[in-house]
Design a protein around this motif. Sequence first.
Motif, PDB file in Angstrom:
ATOM      1  N   THR A  73      40.651  37.195  39.433  1.00 37.72           N
ATOM      2  CA  THR A  73      39.766  37.865  40.393  1.00 37.72           C
ATOM      3  C   THR A  73      39.838  37.191  41.762  1.00 37.72           C
ATOM      4  O   THR A  73      38.952  37.365  42.590  1.00 37.72           O
ATOM      5  N   LEU A  74      40.895  36.408  41.983  1.00 42.91           N
ATOM      6  CA  LEU A  74      41.002  35.685  43.249  1.00 42.91           C
ATOM      7  C   LEU A  74      41.373  36.650  44.376  1.00 42.91           C
ATOM      8  O   LEU A  74      42.084  37.629  44.159  1.00 42.91           O
TER       9      LEU A  74
ATOM     10  N   LEU B 193      28.781  29.958  22.711  1.00 46.04           N
ATOM     11  CA  LEU B 193      29.838  29.613  23.655  1.00 46.04           C
ATOM     12  C   LEU B 193      30.889  30.711  23.707  1.00 46.04           C
ATOM     13  O   LEU B 193      31.063  31.465  22.737  1.00 46.04           O
ATOM     14  N   SER B 194      31.569  30.785  24.833  1.00 48.62           N
ATOM     15  CA  SER B 194      32.675  31.728  24.959  1.00 48.62           C
ATOM     16  C   SER B 194      33.913  30.970  25.397  1.00 48.62           C
ATOM     17  O   SER B 194      33.842  30.109  26.270  1.00 48.62           O
ATOM     18  N   THR B 195      35.042  31.286  24.781  1.00 49.85           N
ATOM     19  CA  THR B 195      36.282  30.603  25.168  1.00 49.85           C
ATOM     20  C   THR B 195      36.871  31.215  26.428  1.00 49.85           C
ATOM     21  O   THR B 195      37.871  30.727  26.930  1.00 49.85           O
ATOM     22  N   ASP B 196      36.278  32.282  26.917  1.00 47.41           N
ATOM     23  CA  ASP B 196      36.725  32.929  28.152  1.00 47.41           C
ATOM     24  C   ASP B 196      38.205  33.299  28.089  1.00 47.41           C
ATOM     25  O   ASP B 196      39.010  32.843  28.904  1.00 47.41           O
ATOM     26  N   PRO B 197      38.591  34.139  27.110  1.00 43.84           N
ATOM     27  CA  PRO B 197      40.006  34.504  26.987  1.00 43.84           C
ATOM     28  C   PRO B 197      40.387  35.561  28.023  1.00 43.84           C
ATOM     29  O   PRO B 197      39.524  36.084  28.740  1.00 43.84           O
ATOM     30  N   TYR B 198      41.652  35.880  28.066  1.00 41.52           N
ATOM     31  CA  TYR B 198      42.145  36.891  29.000  1.00 41.52           C
ATOM     32  C   TYR B 198      41.554  38.241  28.624  1.00 41.52           C
ATOM     33  O   TYR B 198      41.535  38.635  27.459  1.00 41.52           O
TER      34      TYR B 198
ATOM     35  N   ASN C 158      38.507  43.877  36.256  1.00 36.46           N
ATOM     36  CA  ASN C 158      38.879  44.496  37.539  1.00 36.46           C
ATOM     37  C   ASN C 158      39.814  43.539  38.265  1.00 36.46           C
ATOM     38  O   ASN C 158      39.415  42.749  39.110  1.00 36.46           O
ATOM     39  N   PHE C 159      41.093  43.634  37.912  1.00 38.60           N
ATOM     40  CA  PHE C 159      42.112  42.694  38.387  1.00 38.60           C
ATOM     41  C   PHE C 159      42.413  42.954  39.855  1.00 38.60           C
ATOM     42  O   PHE C 159      42.701  44.071  40.258  1.00 38.60           O
ATOM     43  N   THR C 160      42.337  41.883  40.672  1.00 40.27           N
ATOM     44  CA  THR C 160      42.510  42.077  42.116  1.00 40.27           C
ATOM     45  C   THR C 160      43.972  42.230  42.513  1.00 40.27           C
ATOM     46  O   THR C 160      44.262  42.596  43.656  1.00 40.27           O
ATOM     47  N   GLY C 161      44.887  41.908  41.623  1.00 44.33           N
ATOM     48  CA  GLY C 161      46.301  42.076  41.948  1.00 44.33           C
ATOM     49  C   GLY C 161      46.898  40.915  42.717  1.00 44.33           C
ATOM     50  O   GLY C 161      47.933  41.052  43.353  1.00 44.33           O
ATOM     51  N   HIS C 162      46.220  39.742  42.701  1.00 43.91           N
ATOM     52  CA  HIS C 162      46.796  38.560  43.351  1.00 43.91           C
ATOM     53  C   HIS C 162      46.926  37.455  42.311  1.00 43.91           C
ATOM     54  O   HIS C 162      46.075  36.588  42.199  1.00 43.91           O
TER      55      HIS C 162
ATOM     56  N   VAL D  52      22.205  34.190  35.602  1.00 47.46           N
ATOM     57  CA  VAL D  52      23.581  34.208  36.110  1.00 47.46           C
ATOM     58  C   VAL D  52      23.871  35.590  36.691  1.00 47.46           C
ATOM     59  O   VAL D  52      23.505  36.608  36.110  1.00 47.46           O
ATOM     60  N   SER D  53      24.506  35.616  37.879  1.00 45.69           N
ATOM     61  CA  SER D  53      24.804  36.919  38.476  1.00 45.69           C
ATOM     62  C   SER D  53      26.140  37.446  37.957  1.00 45.69           C
ATOM     63  O   SER D  53      26.954  36.678  37.420  1.00 45.69           O
ATOM     64  N   LYS D  54      26.339  38.755  38.149  1.00 46.25           N
ATOM     65  CA  LYS D  54      27.570  39.356  37.645  1.00 46.25           C
ATOM     66  C   LYS D  54      28.801  38.795  38.339  1.00 46.25           C
ATOM     67  O   LYS D  54      29.870  38.688  37.740  1.00 46.25           O
ATOM     68  N   ALA D  55      28.657  38.424  39.593  1.00 45.15           N
ATOM     69  CA  ALA D  55      29.805  37.890  40.332  1.00 45.15           C
ATOM     70  C   ALA D  55      30.219  36.521  39.783  1.00 45.15           C
ATOM     71  O   ALA D  55      31.386  36.146  39.820  1.00 45.15           O
ATOM     72  N   GLU D  56      29.241  35.760  39.255  1.00 47.69           N
ATOM     73  CA  GLU D  56      29.543  34.418  38.733  1.00 47.69           C
ATOM     74  C   GLU D  56      30.259  34.484  37.393  1.00 47.69           C
ATOM     75  O   GLU D  56      30.908  33.525  36.989  1.00 47.69           O
ATOM     76  N   ALA D  57      30.075  35.601  36.674  1.00 49.44           N
ATOM     77  CA  ALA D  57      30.679  35.730  35.345  1.00 49.44           C
ATOM     78  C   ALA D  57      31.387  37.086  35.252  1.00 49.44           C
ATOM     79  O   ALA D  57      30.888  38.009  34.610  1.00 49.44           O
ATOM     80  N   PRO D  58      32.565  37.195  35.906  1.00 48.79           N
ATOM     81  CA  PRO D  58      33.221  38.500  35.989  1.00 48.79           C
ATOM     82  C   PRO D  58      33.591  39.087  34.616  1.00 48.79           C
ATOM     83  O   PRO D  58      33.459  40.300  34.421  1.00 48.79           O
ATOM     84  N   ALA D  59      34.026  38.241  33.689  1.00 48.53           N
ATOM     85  CA  ALA D  59      34.434  38.769  32.387  1.00 48.53           C
ATOM     86  C   ALA D  59      33.213  39.291  31.638  1.00 48.53           C
ATOM     87  O   ALA D  59      33.235  40.386  31.064  1.00 48.53           O
TER      88      ALA D  59
END
Length: 567
Positions: A90-91, A203-208, A213-217, A428-435
């Motif tokens: 999401t960069l 806990l979440s392992t935060d997988p792919y 919403n992939f930014t494409g960068h 926690v806001s949605k922007a802080e936890a995109p997944a």
Amino acid sequence: MAKKLAETIASSSAHGISRAAASENKLLRVMWILLFLICLAVFLKSGINLVLKLQKSEMTKKYQLDQATFVLPDLYFCPINPYSGSYPFTLTKEEADLVNSRIKQLIDRFGELYDVPKSILFHAFLWTPQVQLSLPFDLLAKYLLVRKEESVQFAAITDDFVAHNVDVEAFYNYENLVCFRLILSDKLKKMIMNPGSTLKLRLSTDPYLAELNFTGHPIQPIADSNGNSVPFLEWHPYRYYEQLRTSGFTMLIVPPGAYPSLRFEESFHMSPGFEYSVQLKMTESTCSEELHDKFCLLETPPVEFMNSLSGKRERFNYSNAACYYRNVNVQVVDEIGCQLSQRPSLWEFRDYPHCSNMSEMTAATVKRMRKAGSGRRIELETLTQKYCKTRIPCSYPIYSTSYSFGKWPSAGSSILRYFAEYFNRTSVSKAEAPALARVSDIAKQLQMGDHSAHLEGIFHSYVSESMLSVQITIDSLLSPQVMLAWSYTFADLLADTGGLLGLYIGCSVLTVCEMFELIYICVSLLLKRRSAKRSSSRTGDQETAGCDVGEKQALGGENAEEIELRS
Ligand SMILES: *[C@@H]1O[C@H](CO)[C@@H](O)[C@H](O)[C@H]1NC(C)=O
Ligand SMILES: *[C@@H]1O[C@H](CO)[C@@H](O)[C@H](O)[C@H]1NC(C)=O
Ligand SMILES: *[C@@H]1O[C@H](CO)[C@@H](O)[C@H](O)[C@H]1NC(C)=O
Ligand SMILES: *[C@@H]1O[C@H](CO)[C@@H](O)[C@H](O)[C@H]1NC(C)=O
């Protein structure tokens, strides 16, 4: 003097020899003397064996049940894969460009530092770890590593149907890049010690997550000139061939205040898709008094480590791990000029480069490192481990766990609701936890029923690949104690020698003192006689009487039961 000798022997508390002196019969006398000598020999032999036993004495452990009170350990949760499967996708363009340019620089730097000819077949996966460990830590923490907001969904102590939230903070370190540590106030510490209360974490392992919403960068793969490359999703700071990487968390159970070392402290692996019930147990290890300051340290000074992210000094209690890290680095820094990689950095070595951080290393240190080879490093590590074995704290807690686990969560509507309403419950806001935000949206869609089978599949596979739950309870407030002691001590030697003395020659320490007294008397008599002779040779015979008088005086008034050895 012979008279005096006879007298002492006769009154000696060593049985056999006094009989020899007392006996009128020559044969009997010889027999008693022989017997005495035999017993003396046997005693000496046994005594020598005891001394050898003392020299070879080994460490033993003595267990005592319910002797120590349970001390709550520090708990750390370290993701097995420290890289996030969501943030780096999401960069913005600028952020991705910044990271990519650093990666490019480091790949070039590798070529320079290690002097690798371009023609050589040298696969990129050999140096991906090196590139990762050379990236600026703030860049790693900001853009690439997992974060608390995404990884720790819930942490609380539940007690009588009330849940008290527990604070969690990220702990950045050179060993695992990132771990999460629980911060428990004194009140919460007391609460968790109550029987019936449980510490719960989700806990979440935060997988792919492909649906993000992939930014494409994207983050560029680490590539070599032969066209081999390692994509970001296969990165791992210390594993090379990890195509089928494991995910999950390592729970570290650390004595209070000690450094959370993955190598030394008790740890427990947890995989996603499961719920674990963990019971914490403690054993207090103490050293017996004669080991103090020889085998263990009574005073354990705190140890200072460097925080990898902030570069600041952090204080930890002394531990076996701290001893090891310090002493192995003292030697490695001395011989090679860099700090061992993959180990925590001690504050006192902060001016030295890390052996695997290419941003810090110079070509000269690389040369020294290559010359020393890995053999020498292993040698130093073994030496240090031996050295630190005799520098343990004199009393410290050892933790262990017993656990059970089951598949979790079960596919049902409650898991849909859990995610659909996730952001209603947390700060926690949605922007802080995109997944999580994306999964929450998917869950809402699924709840409404208008969805494709594809979306449902994605949701369920994400849940089973990411979520894990752990419930921690304390086994017992009383813990066993292990006492380390020598199997045979000097006090044991004295007692055994006393027994043997009594058994074979029937005497005690006091008899030994009698001997000393006898020697003293004999020596003083001899000295007197000599000085008497010298003076008599000068002044004639009249002084010999003086000698006799002196002798009598030296013997004191003990002439009542004089027994003479006539031969
Ligand atoms: C590598 O060294 C540089 C320069 O000291 C530092 O900024 C960076 O954080 C280090 N990287 C890691 C992963 O420690
Ligand atoms: C994806 O991101 C773009 C720009 O960041 C935004 O315009 C779009 O609405 C997002 N789509 C979703 C489904 O969130
Ligand atoms: C360890 O450190 C904690 C603080 O983090 C302190 O309360 C505790 O007394 C220390 N224990 C020992 C044995 O030094
Ligand atoms: C959760 O919050 C959303 C708005 O952010 C709201 O529409 C929804 O009704 C809330 N759900 C519950 C159960 O409170």
